[in-house]
Write a protein that holds these residues in place. Sequence first.
Motif, PDB file in Angstrom:
ATOM      1  N   GLN A  90       9.420  -3.234   4.568  1.00 12.88           N
ATOM      2  CA  GLN A  90       8.576  -3.568   5.550  1.00 12.88           C
ATOM      3  C   GLN A  90       8.966  -3.817   6.931  1.00 12.88           C
ATOM      4  O   GLN A  90      10.065  -4.360   7.102  1.00 12.88           O
ATOM      5  CB  GLN A  90       7.589  -4.605   5.210  1.00 12.88           C
ATOM      6  CG  GLN A  90       6.377  -4.665   6.065  1.00 12.88           C
ATOM      7  CD  GLN A  90       5.225  -5.915   5.488  1.00 12.88           C
ATOM      8  OE1 GLN A  90       5.454  -6.259   4.522  1.00 12.88           O
ATOM      9  NE2 GLN A  90       4.334  -6.150   6.609  1.00 12.88           N
ATOM     10  N   ASP A  91       8.440  -3.172   8.161  1.00 13.32           N
ATOM     11  CA  ASP A  91       8.892  -3.685   9.569  1.00 13.32           C
ATOM     12  C   ASP A  91       8.571  -5.172   9.671  1.00 13.32           C
ATOM     13  O   ASP A  91       7.167  -5.428   9.615  1.00 13.32           O
ATOM     14  CB  ASP A  91       8.041  -2.572  10.568  1.00 13.32           C
ATOM     15  CG  ASP A  91       8.504  -2.850  11.900  1.00 13.32           C
ATOM     16  OD1 ASP A  91       9.146  -3.997  11.825  1.00 13.32           O
ATOM     17  OD2 ASP A  91       8.276  -2.018  12.480  1.00 13.32           O
ATOM     18  N   ARG A 127       2.676  -6.679  10.879  1.00 18.48           N
ATOM     19  CA  ARG A 127       1.778  -7.147   9.693  1.00 18.48           C
ATOM     20  C   ARG A 127       0.999  -6.218   9.215  1.00 18.48           C
ATOM     21  O   ARG A 127       0.290  -5.360  10.127  1.00 18.48           O
ATOM     22  CB  ARG A 127       1.135  -8.296   9.782  1.00 18.48           C
ATOM     23  CG  ARG A 127       0.317  -9.080   8.583  1.00 18.48           C
ATOM     24  CD  ARG A 127      -0.178 -10.186   8.994  1.00 18.48           C
ATOM     25  NE  ARG A 127      -0.983 -10.628   7.650  1.00 18.48           N
ATOM     26  CZ  ARG A 127      -1.608 -11.665   7.601  1.00 18.48           C
ATOM     27  NH1 ARG A 127      -1.543 -12.727   8.689  1.00 18.48           N
ATOM     28  NH2 ARG A 127      -2.077 -12.353   6.535  1.00 18.48           N
ATOM     29  N   ASP A 128       1.191  -5.853   7.920  1.00 15.73           N
ATOM     30  CA  ASP A 128       0.355  -4.868   7.090  1.00 15.73           C
ATOM     31  C   ASP A 128      -0.375  -5.212   6.329  1.00 15.73           C
ATOM     32  O   ASP A 128      -0.200  -5.873   5.040  1.00 15.73           O
ATOM     33  CB  ASP A 128       1.452  -3.655   6.538  1.00 15.73           C
ATOM     34  CG  ASP A 128       0.829  -2.638   5.879  1.00 15.73           C
ATOM     35  OD1 ASP A 128      -0.361  -2.516   5.728  1.00 15.73           O
ATOM     36  OD2 ASP A 128       1.704  -1.667   5.498  1.00 15.73           O
ATOM     37  N   ARG A 157      -0.026  -3.978   2.775  1.00 15.41           N
ATOM     38  CA  ARG A 157       1.019  -4.958   1.992  1.00 15.41           C
ATOM     39  C   ARG A 157       0.575  -6.350   1.432  1.00 15.41           C
ATOM     40  O   ARG A 157       1.060  -6.792   0.557  1.00 15.41           O
ATOM     41  CB  ARG A 157       2.215  -4.963   2.811  1.00 15.41           C
ATOM     42  CG  ARG A 157       3.235  -3.570   3.054  1.00 15.41           C
ATOM     43  CD  ARG A 157       4.011  -3.375   2.052  1.00 15.41           C
ATOM     44  NE  ARG A 157       4.765  -2.070   2.379  1.00 15.41           N
ATOM     45  CZ  ARG A 157       6.178  -2.343   2.291  1.00 15.41           C
ATOM     46  NH1 ARG A 157       6.936  -2.961   1.719  1.00 15.41           N
ATOM     47  NH2 ARG A 157       6.821  -1.047   2.586  1.00 15.41           N
ATOM     48  N   ASP A 158      -0.117  -6.742   2.330  1.00 14.91           N
ATOM     49  CA  ASP A 158      -0.539  -8.268   2.233  1.00 14.91           C
ATOM     50  C   ASP A 158      -1.357  -8.279   0.909  1.00 14.91           C
ATOM     51  O   ASP A 158      -1.184  -9.081  -0.117  1.00 14.91           O
ATOM     52  CB  ASP A 158      -1.449  -8.749   3.108  1.00 14.91           C
ATOM     53  CG  ASP A 158      -0.877  -9.132   4.517  1.00 14.91           C
ATOM     54  OD1 ASP A 158       0.541  -9.018   4.456  1.00 14.91           O
ATOM     55  OD2 ASP A 158      -1.152  -9.542   5.611  1.00 14.91           O
ATOM     56  N   VAL A 177       1.591   3.261  -0.612  1.00 13.90           N
ATOM     57  CA  VAL A 177       2.782   2.806   0.538  1.00 13.90           C
ATOM     58  C   VAL A 177       3.901   3.596  -0.054  1.00 13.90           C
ATOM     59  O   VAL A 177       4.528   4.152   0.883  1.00 13.90           O
ATOM     60  CB  VAL A 177       3.006   1.321   0.003  1.00 13.90           C
ATOM     61  CG1 VAL A 177       4.292   0.996   0.570  1.00 13.90           C
ATOM     62  CG2 VAL A 177       1.944   0.425   0.458  1.00 13.90           C
ATOM     63  N   ASP A 194      -0.289   5.460   4.796  1.00 13.18           N
ATOM     64  CA  ASP A 194      -0.747   3.974   5.322  1.00 13.18           C
ATOM     65  C   ASP A 194      -2.323   3.924   5.528  1.00 13.18           C
ATOM     66  O   ASP A 194      -2.732   2.866   5.143  1.00 13.18           O
ATOM     67  CB  ASP A 194       0.024   3.782   6.414  1.00 13.18           C
ATOM     68  CG  ASP A 194       1.548   3.767   6.141  1.00 13.18           C
ATOM     69  OD1 ASP A 194       1.705   3.779   5.133  1.00 13.18           O
ATOM     70  OD2 ASP A 194       2.560   4.015   7.229  1.00 13.18           O
ATOM     71  N   ARG A 242      -4.550   1.119   3.755  1.00 13.36           N
ATOM     72  CA  ARG A 242      -5.284  -0.058   4.336  1.00 13.36           C
ATOM     73  C   ARG A 242      -6.792   0.116   4.011  1.00 13.36           C
ATOM     74  O   ARG A 242      -7.387  -1.136   3.977  1.00 13.36           O
ATOM     75  CB  ARG A 242      -4.876   0.045   5.859  1.00 13.36           C
ATOM     76  CG  ARG A 242      -3.648  -0.198   6.297  1.00 13.36           C
ATOM     77  CD  ARG A 242      -3.116   0.102   7.598  1.00 13.36           C
ATOM     78  NE  ARG A 242      -1.707  -0.301   7.827  1.00 13.36           N
ATOM     79  CZ  ARG A 242      -0.918   0.373   8.913  1.00 13.36           C
ATOM     80  NH1 ARG A 242      -1.659   0.963   9.991  1.00 13.36           N
ATOM     81  NH2 ARG A 242       0.277   0.003   8.855  1.00 13.36           N
ATOM     82  N   ARG A 301       5.290 -10.107   4.753  1.00 11.20           N
ATOM     83  CA  ARG A 301       6.533  -9.939   5.351  1.00 11.20           C
ATOM     84  C   ARG A 301       7.758 -11.073   4.932  1.00 11.20           C
ATOM     85  O   ARG A 301       8.808 -10.800   4.964  1.00 11.20           O
ATOM     86  CB  ARG A 301       6.542 -10.077   7.076  1.00 11.20           C
ATOM     87  CG  ARG A 301       5.851  -8.889   7.564  1.00 11.20           C
ATOM     88  CD  ARG A 301       5.475  -9.049   9.072  1.00 11.20           C
ATOM     89  NE  ARG A 301       4.587 -10.064   9.214  1.00 11.20           N
ATOM     90  CZ  ARG A 301       4.405 -10.197  10.508  1.00 11.20           C
ATOM     91  NH1 ARG A 301       4.797  -9.711  11.603  1.00 11.20           N
ATOM     92  NH2 ARG A 301       3.483 -11.406  10.831  1.00 11.20           N
ATOM     93  N   SER A 340       9.332  -9.625   1.838  1.00 14.21           N
ATOM     94  CA  SER A 340      10.211  -8.575   2.211  1.00 14.21           C
ATOM     95  C   SER A 340      11.329  -8.935   2.888  1.00 14.21           C
ATOM     96  O   SER A 340      12.599  -8.632   2.618  1.00 14.21           O
ATOM     97  CB  SER A 340       9.546  -7.428   3.510  1.00 14.21           C
ATOM     98  OG  SER A 340       8.427  -7.142   2.921  1.00 14.21           O
TER      99      SER A 340
END
Length: 507
Positions: free
Chosen positions: A418-419, A423-424, A427-428, A473, A478, A482, A501, A504
């Motif tokens: 993850q970048d 914040r994604d 992903r959370d 993902v 994306d 989301r 994050r 990650s």
Amino acid sequence: MTPVPAEEGSFCLVLHSHLPWLPHHGAWPVGEEWLYQAWAHSYLPVVDLVRRLGAEGRTDLLTLGVTPVLAAQLDDPYALRSVHDWLGNWQLRARFAAGRWRGADPLLRDLAAAEHRAAGRALEEFETRWRHGFSPVLRPLVDAGLVELLGGPATHPFQPLLREPVRRFALHTGLADTARRIGRAPAGIWAPECGYAPGLERGYAAAGVRRFLVDGPALRGDTHAARPVGESDVVCFGRDLEVTYRVWSPKAGYPGDPAYRDFHTFDHPSGLKPSRVTGKHVPPERKRPYDPVLAAAAVARHADDFVGTVLARLRSLRERHGRPALVVAAYDTELFGHWWHEGPAWLEAVLRRLPEVGVRVTTLRGAIEAGHVGDPVELPASSWGSGKDWRVWDGEQVSDLVAVGAAVQDELLALPAQDPRVRDPARDQLVREALLTLSSDWAFMVTKDSAADYARRRAKVHGDRFGELASLVRAGQDARARRRAADLRGEDGLFGHLDARGLSCGS
């Protein structure tokens, strides 16, 4: 009893507060009723007891473990509205029972009136102190030194079965959650199920955890003092089973006394519990009406017995080790009031009587400050479950859950990086679903055949949600991920601040 000097020993009461995560409008076999019962009959009276003893100038009354899952539920706006409704309904049910039992045994009429008064007190307490959740109630008790708070990893996983990056992330997330609610991260934890694997203490030290609880057999019963684990400065405390089991053991204990209120026998029209235990083999229809006078006498008798047991144990340990000793008794908070109606009254009697006979009542932190620390120890793999090993959480009955949990972790750790700058929310939510899949509650329910179908269903639901989000993902979809995450986030309401994050970057 002959008073003894406080220097002879110390007593630590550790209460562990935990209920599985019940999603909004969830389908727990008794619905959200269990949460509301525990809230009304355990958390409110136990907190009230601490507050009243604190007003008398007492400190270091008990050590309280509150899992992040339960803390989230007790602060949740939906749960707050719902428990307020439940308390009002409790009072209405008591009023209905009063009419239903008009002309019946006077003990039943008295019970209905007592329930109505208790519901009224609970409503007043909730509306004046708890209306913004548990955290604003708990924080002053921690700040004043009345209780020592224990935290734990997010979603209550059995840590020995977690991959190291997942274990680290779950622990840091849980500690951060407590810090957000209380203002500081706890220095101690009640590890889920007291699960331990050699080396866990290194992760604890890195996370700022300085003490944790194990079951007595992990120390071969040598629980007279806290013990540094391995080469670390993290100490473990062992639950003294000889004392703890006087209250609640796998086969016996005070709550089974014939005079106490029977937890399992209901008056179904009102939902109240009008009977006393009467006898272990007495069928529900033959149970005698609850008599508070008999119950109060049993409370006094059992409080005296427990205080005598603690004194005898401390004296025995002092003679054996040549120094003042420590006794740690640990229970689920829900025992006091929820499972055992008279539990809060017994607890108050014990906390008052022990200092009167010269025993120092303190917290785990206070025990360390009092010098109850022994030599370092190498702990074996252990838990507080059946056999004191891991069989409840990784045995044959739950091999499918263990396999799913391992696969979820491997897939989670194999996802594209993850970048860290962004914040994604997908992903959370994905990580949240993974952690909920890994909750130890599901294996416990299956192994103990307690709502096993529900537990398997919950584990599958969260595992499937994780798999769905992980597929999106990996495919780079994306926007869809989301949108789906937003739908799921609206259903669970758990750990909205969880930031994937951290995983990650750690993996």
